[in-house]
Every structure is written in C-alpha cells, then in structure tokens.
Motif scaffolding. Structure first.
Motif, mmCIF file in Angstrom:
data_model
loop_
_atom_site.group_PDB
_atom_site.id
_atom_site.type_symbol
_atom_site.label_atom_id
_atom_site.label_comp_id
_atom_site.label_asym_id
_atom_site.label_seq_id
_atom_site.Cartn_x
_atom_site.Cartn_y
_atom_site.Cartn_z
ATOM 1 N N ASP A 1 -3.606 4.607 -9.195
ATOM 2 C CA ASP A 1 -4.063 6.422 -9.799
ATOM 3 C C ASP A 1 -4.132 6.046 -11.590
ATOM 4 O O ASP A 1 -3.168 6.802 -12.125
ATOM 5 N N GLU B 1 0.723 -1.129 0.355
ATOM 6 C CA GLU B 1 -0.180 -0.083 -0.214
ATOM 7 C C GLU B 1 0.888 0.992 0.028
ATOM 8 O O GLU B 1 1.399 1.447 0.750
ATOM 9 N N THR B 2 0.972 2.406 -0.761
ATOM 10 C CA THR B 2 1.044 3.339 -0.891
ATOM 11 C C THR B 2 0.025 4.776 -1.019
ATOM 12 O O THR B 2 -0.814 4.207 -0.842
ATOM 13 N N ARG B 3 0.774 5.629 -1.030
ATOM 14 C CA ARG B 3 -0.370 6.697 -1.513
ATOM 15 C C ARG B 3 -0.710 6.929 -3.209
ATOM 16 O O ARG B 3 -2.130 6.784 -3.982
ATOM 17 N N GLU B 4 -0.216 5.973 -4.039
ATOM 18 C CA GLU B 4 -0.088 5.812 -5.251
ATOM 19 C C GLU B 4 -1.056 4.324 -5.478
ATOM 20 O O GLU B 4 -2.173 4.832 -6.630
ATOM 21 N N THR B 5 -1.499 3.679 -4.705
ATOM 22 C CA THR B 5 -1.552 2.313 -5.342
ATOM 23 C C THR B 5 -1.482 1.372 -4.253
ATOM 24 O O THR B 5 -1.135 1.308 -3.051
ATOM 25 N N HIS C 1 2.626 3.350 -12.314
ATOM 26 C CA HIS C 1 2.049 2.963 -10.451
ATOM 27 C C HIS C 1 2.065 1.798 -10.026
ATOM 28 O O HIS C 1 1.996 1.038 -9.616
#
Length: 205
Positions: free
Chosen positions: A58, A9-13, A65
C-alpha cells in the motif's frame, strides 16, 4: 543446499522472497520502493547471497508496511535457509567506509533477536524514502532472522552514504557469520547445543 522461498501476505502487502546463501550475489529486486531496491541489491551483491524479491504494498499510503514486511520476509527466508545453523561461524562484523561516512555492524545468529540502532540522519528522507524506515527494516530483518544485530554510524554527513554503508556492512557481516567453518562443520556453535530457528515467527505489522 541453503536455499529458501518465503511468501508473506497481509491485507497491506504481498511479498515473495527466494534466496540462496551460497550464491554469487545475483539479484532481481522489485518492491515498489526504489531506494529500498537499491539497498537490497547492495545486500545481495556484498553478501554473495542470490536474492529475488517481489513486493506489492500500500505505497499509495506510504512505504512503511512494504519496507517492514520485506525485512520480515527476507529475515525469515535467511533463518529457514540456515536450518539448525550447524557449522556456521555464527558471529560476523564489518567496518565499511563510503566516502566521508563510516558504519559498523556486528551480529550474532544467536536466535535471540535484538537490534541496537545507533544511526543518525540529518534529513527526513533519502530520495523519496523516509529515513526512519531504515530502522524498521533492520528491526524486522533481525527479528525473523534470529539475529542479535548492532548497527552504528560512526560518522558521516551524506545520508545516502550512511544508509548504503550500513547495508554493505550488514552484507559483509552476514557473509562472514553464515559461512561454514570446515573445522566445526558438524557441530552447532553453541555450548547449549542448539541455535535452531524454532519459535521465530514473522511479526504482524
């Protein structure tokens, strides 16, 4: 039981991967990137790895990403499922034709990640997916799987065929490399005595 579940988990995916190296090639793939789903289905079917992937990313920006992080997560899950890599053949290779295209993959579960990418495309996209993203997927996968990975398109004109032959060649080479050698099932295939996955961490995108 060579199975693994990974969440990235990241801020993008957000990516969730569950796999079984000793499966029968069943798959359940939904990344939001249609052509990537199709390639991962080929990877599962031809390696006989059971593979479930769920990804939300995103993609309103682009597919970069999501593609990269799916590669990172699958590679990490493969490495975790292999554990200390005891008894595996370690090396694998495949030469796969698809109509006019011919692609070659050679790999080593060395725990020294390295990608050689000698694949050429004549169009910027396949379907709606940027062709430059296929290198990103293979790079990410090799990094977290701990693979020395060489991918070459020897020739071909149809870009879809070149990509698909590359994924199928990867699948067959993986299947060969992670198969357990019954003659050496209790030993690690290295004079160093270790090929464990310690130290291989997923990269931030």
């Amino acid at each position: 039981m060579r199975k693994s579940t990974i969440t990235r988990e990241t801020r993008e995916t957000f990516v969730e991967v569950t796999l079984d190296l000793d499966g029968n090639g069943s798959y359940d793939i939904a990344t939001g990137v249609g052509f990537l789903d199709h390639m991962l289905e080929q990877l599962s079917r031809h390696s006989l790895m059971d593979l479930r992937v769920r990804a939300k990313g995103d993609i309103h920006i682009d597919d970069h990403h999501t593609t990269e992080d799916v590669g990172l997560a699958i590679g990490q899950a493969v490495s975790e499922a292999l554990g200390v890599r005891k008894g595996i053949y370690r090396y694998g290779s495949a030469l796969i034709p698809m109509d006019e295209a011919l692609c070659r993959v050679a790999l080593d579960f060395s725990n020294r990640p390295y990608l050689v990418w000698d694949v050429r495309f004549t169009r910027p996209t396949v379907g709606r997916m940027d062709t430059e993203l296929f290198r990103e997927w293979f790079q990410a996968f090799s990094q977290t799987a701990g693979l020395t990975l060489h991918v070459s398109s020897l020739y071909g004109e149809n870009n879809h065929h070149i990509v698909e032959a590359s994924f199928k060649a990867l699948a067959r080479a993986l299947r060969q490399a992670w198969t357990v050698d019954e003659r050496a099932a209790d030993s690690v295939p290295s004079t160093k005595g270790a090929l464990h996955s310690k130290g291989i961490q997923p990269l931030a995108s």
